[in-house]
Design an enzyme around this catalytic site. Structure first.
Site, mmCIF file in Angstrom:
data_model
loop_
_atom_site.group_PDB
_atom_site.id
_atom_site.type_symbol
_atom_site.label_atom_id
_atom_site.label_comp_id
_atom_site.label_asym_id
_atom_site.label_seq_id
_atom_site.Cartn_x
_atom_site.Cartn_y
_atom_site.Cartn_z
ATOM 1 N N GLU A 1 0.846 -1.190 0.000
ATOM 2 C CA GLU A 1 0.000 0.000 0.000
ATOM 3 C C GLU A 1 0.887 1.248 0.000
ATOM 4 O O GLU A 1 0.387 2.366 0.064
ATOM 5 C CB GLU A 1 -0.982 -0.024 1.184
ATOM 6 N N CYS B 1 -3.566 -4.134 3.939
ATOM 7 C CA CYS B 1 -2.545 -5.025 4.497
ATOM 8 C C CYS B 1 -2.598 -6.450 3.965
ATOM 9 O O CYS B 1 -1.858 -7.299 4.430
ATOM 10 C CB CYS B 1 -2.648 -5.051 6.014
ATOM 11 N N HIS C 1 -3.275 -11.432 10.674
ATOM 12 C CA HIS C 1 -2.740 -10.091 10.467
ATOM 13 C C HIS C 1 -2.593 -9.419 11.831
ATOM 14 O O HIS C 1 -3.410 -9.625 12.736
ATOM 15 C CB HIS C 1 -3.668 -9.274 9.559
#
Ligand SMILES: [Zn+2]
Lengths: 350, 132
Positions: free
Chosen positions: A81, A113, A235
């Site tokens: 990103e 992400c 994550h």
């Protein structure tokens, strides 16, 4: 044999800033910030590092680990990103830097992400369809948090790369599943320097909904439950969310702790889930089952069920993640602000 | 945008330390040469990829930098003797100048060398760092 991981590589920048130092500048109580976020320090990229240089370092390490010829790579997908160019693919720079060009397809992926895990899925599809022999999936970022914002304590830099194929697997990817919705939890408009977050949307309707649903579905589909897994990795936007998600799903601390890196490196965004997986593969042995679920704001999750093969012990990665975690030097907030280009009037790129 | 074609032509050298190898005398050269300086007409050159490992032969600390390197001072520019023989002039990154010593082992890293302003091309290439 089915599709899986042929090799992997990681990279973290050398510099770190402590949560205490950021809290000091903004007049926050460091103990409560550390307790609230579960993050003690984070990586800081040097002036000459960006998502492309990190992707190259991680990819070179993956190539070294895999032992394959770069010319046999048929696809490179670079997830980030924070790509250095708005237009000019990072994947082309990676391709040239590992000598995989020109006979291959390449593209950059973006999904907050989770672009790195999306890259793995793209490679899996092409490998399974026998369109390519090997695919390289990379997730790397040098993420930005607005000065003083809560994200500044976590937004860090790092990346990991995976070579996906069918031969000589160190781990087999048994299944993958995704869960995607349109959720306004976090975004950055074109041309804006810092991201914004819809504070009300972080947490329950975003991270937890996607991570938990995606993980549940893939386990149900494979008739597996948390006790069947040796490891689980999610994550890691902070040090708390993954622990809570693990608890909700019924995983215990021993399963999630080995891959939990945010407390020491921060949130590496596209690198986050992948680096957690790298840390687990560094120690996993034959037959170990791993559940990996990424999360990308906007929002979606990708889950993977991974079974480690004997080859993983035979072919140990010569650059384990711990070597990157241990190799560090601290900077203070002033130097950090300079390295991240946050000082007004200073144009770093001349 | 000056020198863009030259930069593009030099990508193999700058990204992957591609130099030359003479099949006649086994000499190795960096940067790339088309004619062997020792064998001249009898030489036969092919591409050769250097390992990117070597040691510090000599170095200097830059405190008055050229434009574009302003915010990196003090930084180290070294002559590295590569394991395959040739010398290479390069920046040593991720260290304090006092950490650098003649004879210390180094290895190559992929870094941003310079960007042509905020809108121009970013030139990536080799630098070196001290081996752990
Ligand atoms: Zn010769």
């Amino acid at each position: 044999m089915s599709v899986g991981i042929v090799g992997y590589g990681a990279y973290l920048p050398r510099y770190r800033i402590k949560t205490d130092e950021i809290a000091r500048v903004w007049g926050k109580d460091p103990e409560s910030v550390k307790k609230g976020l579960g993050v003690y320090e984070k990586t800081v990229p040097n002036l000459d590092e960006d998502a492309a240089t990190i992707a190259v370092e991680a990819s070179r390490n993956a190539l070294l680990h895999s032992g394959i010829k770069p010319a046999d790579i048929g696809a490179i997908y670079a997830g980030s990103e924070s790509p250095p160019y708005a237009v000019k693919p990072t994947a082309t720079i990676v391709g040239a830097a590992i000598e995989a060009t020109p006979e291959l397809t390449a593209a950059d992926l973006e999904f907050a992400c989770k672009a790195g895990t999306a890259a793995i899925q793209c490679c899996m599809g092409l490998v399974e369809a026998e369109r390519i022999k090997f695919g390289l999936a990379v997730g790397s970022d040098t993420s930005q948090g607005m000065p003083g914002d809560i994200l500044e304590y976590t937004a860090s830099a790092g990346g990991a790369a995976f070579i996906i194929g069918k031969e000589n697997l160190i781990a087999e990817i048994k299944d993958t599943h995704s869960f995607t919705t349109d959720t306004p939890d976090f975004w950055r408009r074109e041309g804006e320097e810092f991201p914004k977050h819809g504070a009300r949307f972080t947490g329950e309707p975003a991270y937890f909904k996607h991570v938990i649903n995606c993980s549940k579905r893939i386990m149900e589909r494979n008739k597996l439950s948390p006790k069947d897994f040796k490891y689980v990795v999610f994550h890691q936007p902070n040090g708390r969310f993954p622990l809570k998600a693990a608890k909700i799903l019924g995983f215990d601390q021993e399963q999630i702790k080995p891959g939990l890196l945010t407390p020491w490196i921060g949130n590496t965004y596209s690198g986050s889930t992948l680096l957690g997986l790298v840390r687990i593969l560094d120690e996993a042995t034959e037959g170990d089952l791993i559940l990996a679920t990424s999360y990308g704001s906007g929002a979606g999750s990708d889950s993977f069920i991974i079974e480690v093969t004997k080859e993983n012990e035979k072919r140990k990665n010569s650059k384990p993640l711990q070597s990157f975690i241990d190799r560090k030097d601290y900077v203070d907030y002033a130097v950090y602000a300079k390295l991240k280009g946050k000082i007004k009037g200073v144009k770093l790129e001349k | 945008m000056k020198g863009l074609p030259a930069h593009w032509r030099l990508l193999p050298q700058r990204y992957n330390l591609i130099g030359s190898y003479c099949k006649n005398c086994s000499g190795r050269f960096f940067p790339q040469r088309s004619i062997c300086p020792d064998c001249r007409r009898t030489g036969s050159m092919e591409e050769f990829k250097f390992s990117g490992k070597g040691e510090i032969y000599s170095y200097t600390v830059i405190r008055a930098p050229p434009q574009g390197f302003d915010y990196q001072v003090p930084y180290v520019i070294a002559i590295v003797k590569m394991d395959e023989g040739p010398f290479i002039t390069t920046q040593i990154v991720d260290c304090n100048p006092e950490d650098v010593e003649i004879g210390k082992r180094v290895e190559t890293v992929f870094r941003k060398v310079i960007a042509d302003g905020e809108s121009g091309i970013i030139r990536y290439g080799y630098k070196f760092r001290l081996t752990d």
